[in-house]
Design a protein around this motif. Sequence first.
Motif, PDB file in Angstrom:
ATOM      1  N   PRO A   1       0.822  -1.207   0.000  1.00  0.00           N
ATOM      2  CA  PRO A   1       0.000   0.000   0.000  1.00  0.00           C
ATOM      3  C   PRO A   1       0.860   1.263   0.000  1.00  0.00           C
ATOM      4  O   PRO A   1       1.926   1.316   0.622  1.00  0.00           O
ATOM      5  CB  PRO A   1      -0.810  -0.111   1.294  1.00  0.00           C
ATOM      6  CG  PRO A   1      -0.863  -1.575   1.575  1.00  0.00           C
ATOM      7  CD  PRO A   1       0.459  -2.106   1.123  1.00  0.00           C
ATOM      8  N   ALA A   2       0.387   2.265  -0.705  1.00  0.00           N
ATOM      9  CA  ALA A   2       1.004   3.595  -0.711  1.00  0.00           C
ATOM     10  C   ALA A   2      -0.163   4.574  -0.675  1.00  0.00           C
ATOM     11  O   ALA A   2      -0.597   5.081  -1.711  1.00  0.00           O
ATOM     12  CB  ALA A   2       1.860   3.788  -1.947  1.00  0.00           C
ATOM     13  N   THR A   3      -0.686   4.790   0.506  1.00  0.00           N
ATOM     14  CA  THR A   3      -1.936   5.525   0.660  1.00  0.00           C
ATOM     15  C   THR A   3      -1.733   7.024   0.461  1.00  0.00           C
ATOM     16  O   THR A   3      -0.612   7.532   0.415  1.00  0.00           O
ATOM     17  CB  THR A   3      -2.524   5.282   2.049  1.00  0.00           C
ATOM     18  OG1 THR A   3      -1.591   5.752   3.028  1.00  0.00           O
ATOM     19  CG2 THR A   3      -2.799   3.797   2.275  1.00  0.00           C
ATOM     20  N   GLU A   4      -2.854   7.701   0.368  1.00  0.00           N
ATOM     21  CA  GLU A   4      -2.852   9.155   0.228  1.00  0.00           C
ATOM     22  C   GLU A   4      -2.006   9.819   1.311  1.00  0.00           C
ATOM     23  O   GLU A   4      -1.166  10.689   1.028  1.00  0.00           O
ATOM     24  CB  GLU A   4      -4.294   9.659   0.294  1.00  0.00           C
ATOM     25  CG  GLU A   4      -4.457  11.159   0.299  1.00  0.00           C
ATOM     26  CD  GLU A   4      -5.928  11.548   0.405  1.00  0.00           C
ATOM     27  OE1 GLU A   4      -6.205  12.760   0.434  1.00  0.00           O
ATOM     28  OE2 GLU A   4      -6.789  10.654   0.446  1.00  0.00           O
ATOM     29  N   SER A   5      -2.194   9.421   2.544  1.00  0.00           N
ATOM     30  CA  SER A   5      -1.477  10.071   3.645  1.00  0.00           C
ATOM     31  C   SER A   5       0.021   9.792   3.573  1.00  0.00           C
ATOM     32  O   SER A   5       0.844  10.688   3.832  1.00  0.00           O
ATOM     33  CB  SER A   5      -2.037   9.611   4.994  1.00  0.00           C
ATOM     34  OG  SER A   5      -1.919   8.207   5.140  1.00  0.00           O
ATOM     35  N   SER A   6       0.400   8.566   3.227  1.00  0.00           N
ATOM     36  CA  SER A   6       1.830   8.262   3.145  1.00  0.00           C
ATOM     37  C   SER A   6       2.469   8.968   1.954  1.00  0.00           C
ATOM     38  O   SER A   6       3.631   9.403   2.019  1.00  0.00           O
ATOM     39  CB  SER A   6       2.056   6.749   3.063  1.00  0.00           C
ATOM     40  OG  SER A   6       1.403   6.182   1.946  1.00  0.00           O
ATOM     41  N   TYR A   7       1.735   9.104   0.880  1.00  0.00           N
ATOM     42  CA  TYR A   7       2.249   9.843  -0.287  1.00  0.00           C
ATOM     43  C   TYR A   7       2.473  11.314   0.049  1.00  0.00           C
ATOM     44  O   TYR A   7       3.537  11.881  -0.242  1.00  0.00           O
ATOM     45  CB  TYR A   7       1.277   9.693  -1.446  1.00  0.00           C
ATOM     46  CG  TYR A   7       1.505  10.674  -2.563  1.00  0.00           C
ATOM     47  CD1 TYR A   7       2.685  10.665  -3.304  1.00  0.00           C
ATOM     48  CD2 TYR A   7       0.543  11.627  -2.888  1.00  0.00           C
ATOM     49  CE1 TYR A   7       2.902  11.577  -4.329  1.00  0.00           C
ATOM     50  CE2 TYR A   7       0.751  12.527  -3.911  1.00  0.00           C
ATOM     51  CZ  TYR A   7       1.924  12.506  -4.631  1.00  0.00           C
ATOM     52  OH  TYR A   7       2.139  13.408  -5.640  1.00  0.00           O
ATOM     53  N   LEU A   8       1.491  11.942   0.673  1.00  0.00           N
ATOM     54  CA  LEU A   8       1.641  13.350   1.028  1.00  0.00           C
ATOM     55  C   LEU A   8       2.774  13.557   2.026  1.00  0.00           C
ATOM     56  O   LEU A   8       3.507  14.548   1.956  1.00  0.00           O
ATOM     57  CB  LEU A   8       0.328  13.890   1.600  1.00  0.00           C
ATOM     58  CG  LEU A   8      -0.854  13.922   0.619  1.00  0.00           C
ATOM     59  CD1 LEU A   8      -2.118  14.352   1.344  1.00  0.00           C
ATOM     60  CD2 LEU A   8      -0.566  14.849  -0.552  1.00  0.00           C
ATOM     61  N   ALA A   9       2.932  12.612   2.952  1.00  0.00           N
ATOM     62  CA  ALA A   9       4.038  12.697   3.908  1.00  0.00           C
ATOM     63  C   ALA A   9       5.377  12.582   3.183  1.00  0.00           C
ATOM     64  O   ALA A   9       6.356  13.246   3.552  1.00  0.00           O
ATOM     65  CB  ALA A   9       3.903  11.607   4.966  1.00  0.00           C
ATOM     66  N   MET A  10       5.439  11.739   2.142  1.00  0.00           N
ATOM     67  CA  MET A  10       6.661  11.624   1.359  1.00  0.00           C
ATOM     68  C   MET A  10       6.988  12.947   0.672  1.00  0.00           C
ATOM     69  O   MET A  10       8.141  13.406   0.677  1.00  0.00           O
ATOM     70  CB  MET A  10       6.512  10.505   0.328  1.00  0.00           C
ATOM     71  CG  MET A  10       7.748  10.235  -0.534  1.00  0.00           C
ATOM     72  SD  MET A  10       7.971  11.349  -1.956  1.00  0.00           S
ATOM     73  CE  MET A  10       6.536  10.915  -2.962  1.00  0.00           C
ATOM     74  N   LEU A  11       5.969  13.588   0.084  1.00  0.00           N
ATOM     75  CA  LEU A  11       6.201  14.895  -0.543  1.00  0.00           C
ATOM     76  C   LEU A  11       6.733  15.897   0.477  1.00  0.00           C
ATOM     77  O   LEU A  11       7.703  16.615   0.211  1.00  0.00           O
ATOM     78  CB  LEU A  11       4.904  15.427  -1.157  1.00  0.00           C
ATOM     79  CG  LEU A  11       4.340  14.723  -2.388  1.00  0.00           C
ATOM     80  CD1 LEU A  11       3.068  15.435  -2.859  1.00  0.00           C
ATOM     81  CD2 LEU A  11       5.353  14.671  -3.524  1.00  0.00           C
ATOM     82  N   ASP A  12       6.102  15.943   1.641  1.00  0.00           N
ATOM     83  CA  ASP A  12       6.528  16.882   2.675  1.00  0.00           C
ATOM     84  C   ASP A  12       7.962  16.620   3.117  1.00  0.00           C
ATOM     85  O   ASP A  12       8.766  17.547   3.262  1.00  0.00           O
ATOM     86  CB  ASP A  12       5.593  16.796   3.884  1.00  0.00           C
ATOM     87  CG  ASP A  12       4.187  17.300   3.584  1.00  0.00           C
ATOM     88  OD1 ASP A  12       4.026  18.061   2.612  1.00  0.00           O
ATOM     89  OD2 ASP A  12       3.262  16.927   4.331  1.00  0.00           O
ATOM     90  N   THR A  13       8.282  15.358   3.328  1.00  0.00           N
ATOM     91  CA  THR A  13       9.624  14.989   3.784  1.00  0.00           C
ATOM     92  C   THR A  13      10.686  15.404   2.778  1.00  0.00           C
ATOM     93  O   THR A  13      11.793  15.802   3.157  1.00  0.00           O
ATOM     94  CB  THR A  13       9.704  13.471   4.034  1.00  0.00           C
ATOM     95  OG1 THR A  13       8.774  13.120   5.062  1.00  0.00           O
ATOM     96  CG2 THR A  13      11.107  13.052   4.468  1.00  0.00           C
ATOM     97  N   ASN A  14      10.356  15.332   1.509  1.00  0.00           N
ATOM     98  CA  ASN A  14      11.331  15.657   0.475  1.00  0.00           C
ATOM     99  C   ASN A  14      11.235  17.095  -0.017  1.00  0.00           C
ATOM    100  O   ASN A  14      11.867  17.451  -1.019  1.00  0.00           O
ATOM    101  CB  ASN A  14      11.181  14.682  -0.694  1.00  0.00           C
ATOM    102  CG  ASN A  14      11.745  13.316  -0.355  1.00  0.00           C
ATOM    103  OD1 ASN A  14      12.948  13.139  -0.286  1.00  0.00           O
ATOM    104  ND2 ASN A  14      10.865  12.344  -0.137  1.00  0.00           N
ATOM    105  N   GLY A  15      10.452  17.923   0.678  1.00  0.00           N
ATOM    106  CA  GLY A  15      10.403  19.347   0.377  1.00  0.00           C
ATOM    107  C   GLY A  15       9.602  19.697  -0.858  1.00  0.00           C
ATOM    108  O   GLY A  15       9.787  20.775  -1.437  1.00  0.00           O
ATOM    109  N   MET A  16       8.691  18.813  -1.272  1.00  0.00           N
ATOM    110  CA  MET A  16       7.941  19.031  -2.501  1.00  0.00           C
ATOM    111  C   MET A  16       6.591  19.690  -2.215  1.00  0.00           C
ATOM    112  O   MET A  16       5.751  19.129  -1.524  1.00  0.00           O
ATOM    113  CB  MET A  16       7.724  17.699  -3.228  1.00  0.00           C
ATOM    114  CG  MET A  16       9.014  17.032  -3.665  1.00  0.00           C
ATOM    115  SD  MET A  16       9.851  17.994  -4.957  1.00  0.00           S
ATOM    116  CE  MET A  16      11.587  17.643  -4.547  1.00  0.00           C
TER     117      MET A  16
END
Length: 301
Positions: free
Chosen positions: A62-77
Amino acid sequence: MFSPSAHPEKEVPFCLPPLPLSEQEPAKFEVPPGACDTHAHVVADDPIAYPMVSSRTYTPHPATESSYLAMLDTNGMSRGVLVQISVYGTDNRYMLEVLRRHPDRLRGIGVVDPSVTDKELEAMHEAGVRGLRINVLFGGGIGFDAMETLAHRIKDLGWHMQFLMDARQLPELLPRMRKLPVPGVIDHMGHMPVSEGLQSPGFQAMVHMVQDHGWWVKLSGAYRISDQFDHYSDVIPWAQALIAAAPDRMVWGSDWLHVHINPMVNTGKLRNQLAEWAPDEDMRHRILVTNPQTLYGFPTF
């Protein structure tokens, strides 16, 4: 809950999960406001509500909405572009649901059959979709046979076609691709081994399309074209040559959640490669901010 038992096709291999965000390498350059990750996927954690196609090549975690958005935030996107993952075939529902909840931050690339209705395409546009993907590398995709039909269907929407293909196929396809009524975007720097060299017909065909036909290339997936793990120094000349050929036609993508690979890669480290590919700060701003705004129709940041 997601479990192997939900997928009875035993022959379909399971992917490794992405690394925890706590293990991501910190940024080694200042990521500009408005930066966009133009290539990632979401996968629901409910395989009953969102079944995967039996023709898929792999089974992702799974790569849910919340985990995806957290990935963007973590990488400064500040922004992101979701690409319909092949395991769902033409069932774009989960991606579209995520897009609709984040209209200012996200855009999408869909996968549809040529029989798709105008009403369906218009609804996808309203959700934030700005292109369609042709995928000839993984099961569940739509192939080259549909590209002309689909390109003509989307030209009035201002969309583009995105190609997941091995660029060694480009030379034989150029007569058809030059005639498409919409621009094309080539995934993962051509998804061909960099060992083929900068003078190879496939690489030169990519350069031709971005320079002479207004196409685009995603500076992504270095681990898919390199012989080295996990610095991928052999990709540096490849990426730099593409940037030099058409700096206004380059965008960057993480390719999170990094499906169908082993060992797993570090998303933060992949982002940091951009500092080597584009040492100039203004060029990175173009690749991360300005170019994606143009390609995906984001408001000026």
